[in-house]
Design an enzyme around this catalytic site. Structure first.
Site, PDB file in Angstrom:
ATOM      1  N   CYS A 198      -5.466  -0.610   0.676  1.00 51.67           N
ATOM      2  CA  CYS A 198      -5.210   0.362  -0.389  1.00 51.67           C
ATOM      3  C   CYS A 198      -5.464  -0.253  -1.763  1.00 51.67           C
ATOM      4  O   CYS A 198      -5.898   0.439  -2.681  1.00 51.67           O
ATOM      5  CB  CYS A 198      -3.798   0.915  -0.287  1.00 51.67           C
ATOM      6  SG  CYS A 198      -2.522  -0.342  -0.120  1.00 51.67           S
ATOM      7  N   GLU A 209       3.431   5.405  -0.648  1.00 52.74           N
ATOM      8  CA  GLU A 209       2.332   4.551  -1.119  1.00 52.74           C
ATOM      9  C   GLU A 209       1.061   5.109  -0.491  1.00 52.74           C
ATOM     10  O   GLU A 209       0.872   5.019   0.716  1.00 52.74           O
ATOM     11  CB  GLU A 209       2.601   3.091  -0.708  1.00 52.74           C
ATOM     12  CG  GLU A 209       1.746   2.104  -1.472  1.00 52.74           C
ATOM     13  CD  GLU A 209       0.384   1.935  -0.837  1.00 52.74           C
ATOM     14  OE1 GLU A 209      -0.562   2.628  -1.296  1.00 52.74           O
ATOM     15  OE2 GLU A 209       0.259   1.133   0.085  1.00 52.74           O
TER      16      GLU A 209
END
Length: 460
Positions: A267, A233
């Protein structure tokens, strides 16, 4: 190699004062943590799904019991608003609740149709899973992969970011207080060089990383050399599209929240705001007014809306991205100046007229700086959003929800889409991206099955 003279240090971003130092482990000490996890795994894998679920339920209860202590530690280490830290612990407890409830069903043996014989599929644990995690969500990042892996019957290792070393150790102790076998979840206080050796260790069977795309390429390549499963990720510059028929007040309010959540260091923050011609000027004006009113301050103060960034380096890198974007034609509407005060603060900053070639357009800005981009129309907005090398999350603002859902499903090249809202994660919905935002999924049934051996058994 001896690491006896080296240490990891945590620093309070508000005061710039040292919190604690933690000696780095020697290679032998790190190997002993791996061995402890592997040994505990050999017993844990034989526990029933229901037995594992019971321990994970107990972890949820211990999370709630320890919430205030954990939240204050996270805020001290990384500067996040105290209420955000409390909400993070709540989310972690909810992940445990979901996993304990859904895990035994999702991971149960399945009977399959096989002509003339009986066929079964099991979801068997594979071994020790190694997680390399960042500082921005000290509890959630570690819980997100570890609870799913533990439910599946695996052992788990954590290399946390230096900035939140204390939080990683707090989580280990919390797990064990709740009844997780000692050593099954191990925390490694190691260097990047030592980390490569952990990936090489034959007792480690899978690797997961949350971080930059550069870190993901390095870790993914290392694991691939050894034919080890990875989940990556890798961040993003998520685009939120304000279409012609958007509710402008809702869009502005939500996009402000989405940009400064977690001090802008997430993020899946809303980062690029792609606004059609029809709404562009009104959006810029209203957004800038809202950003100008955002109060910087002590993250433990209830009135504070924006705390300090995690380190001086992170703050300075963001400032450089803002300056370079302005030099290349972006318009600085609000903010953009480092305040003269103690603490690694950066003001809520708005850049308009953001265009290709500017860092604000091309790259991820990890902090409270918003990039506003003009689009001709709805489809042009989608084209601009998809032109990014990233693809983690994104959003669409439109009063026509059915159309927005179709655009999200058919055209938006990203792993997650939020329509008329902003959110970070939810236990039942898979979390992850495409393109250089990585691959693999966490949360939901999909996340529970990432690190298992999907095993076929046929009986004649």
């Amino acid at each position: 190699m001896s690491n006896s003279s080296k240490s990891l240090k945590t620093i309070n971003p508000l005061t710039e004062q040292d919190l604690r130092s933690y000696p780095l482990m020697s290679d032998d000490e790190a190997s002993a943590v791996v061995e402890a996890s592997h040994k505990a795994f050999l017993d844990w894998r034989l526990k029933s799904l229901e037995e594992r679920a019971k321990v994970i339920s107990a972890i949820a209860a211990e999370m709630r019991k320890s919430k205030e202590d954990f939240a204050r530690l996270m805020t001290d280490e990384v500067g996040k608003l105290l209420n955000d830290s409390r909400s993070e612990v709540d989310l972690c407890a909810a992940i445990c609740d979901y996993t304990a409830k859904a895990g035994p069903k999702v991971l149960a043996d399945e009977e399959r149709e096989v002509e003339g014989d009986k066929g079964y599929v099991t979801h068997s644990p594979i071994g020790v899973i190694y997680g390399i995690q960042p500082w921005n969500f000290p509890a959630y990042q570690a819980v997100r992969y570890s609870i799913a892996s533990l439910m599946a019957g695996n052992g788990v290792l954590l290399k946390h970011a230096e900035a939140c070393t204390g939080s990683g150790l707090f989580l280990r102790d919390l797990y064990e207080r709740a009844g997780l076998p000692k050593g099954l979840f191990g925390v490694l206080l190691i260097s990047h060089e030592q980390s490569d050796r952990i990936i090489e260790d034959e007792r480690v069977r899978g690797v997961t990383l949350t971080g930059s795309d550069r870190a993901g390429r390095a870790v993914g390549a290392k694991a691939a050399e050894l034919v080890k499963k990875t989940v990556l990720e890798l961040g993003s510059n998520d685009a939120y599209l304000v279409l012609d028929d958007a509710d402008l007040d809702l869009a502005v309010k939500t996009c402000v929240k989405g940009r400064i959540y977690n001090n802008g260091q997430t993020c899946v923050n809303a980062k690029r705001f792609i606004v059609t011609e029809k709404n562009y000027d009104a959006f810029v004006k209203a957004y800038a007014e809202a950003f100008e009113a955002i109060a910087l301050g002590d993250p433990t103060d209830e009135k504070t809306q924006l705390g300090p960034m995690v380190t001086k380096k992170q703050r300075d890198e963001l400032h450089e991205q803002v300056q370079k974007s302005v030099e290349k034609g972006a318009k600085l509407v609000v903010g953009g100046k480092i305040p003269d005060r103690t603490g690694w603060f950066y003001p809520a900053t708005v850049l308009a007229d953001v265009a290709p070639g500017q860092p604000a357009y091309e790259d991820e800005m990890f902090g409270p700086a918003a990039a506003i981009i003009r689009a001709k129309d709805d489809m042009d907005a989608l084209r601009i959003a998809n032109s990014s090398r990233y693809g983690l999350g994104g959003g669409i603002f439109s009063k026509d929800v059915a159309r927005a859902r179709k655009l999200a499903a058919d055209h938006f090249d990203t792993g997650m889409v939020f329509i008329n809202t902003f959110n970070v994660a939810y236990p039942t919905l898979p979390f992850g991206g495409v393109k250089t935002s990585g691959y693999g999924r966490e949360h939901g049934p999909e996340g529970l099955k990432e690190f298992v051996n999907v095993k076929s058994i046929r009986i004649g």
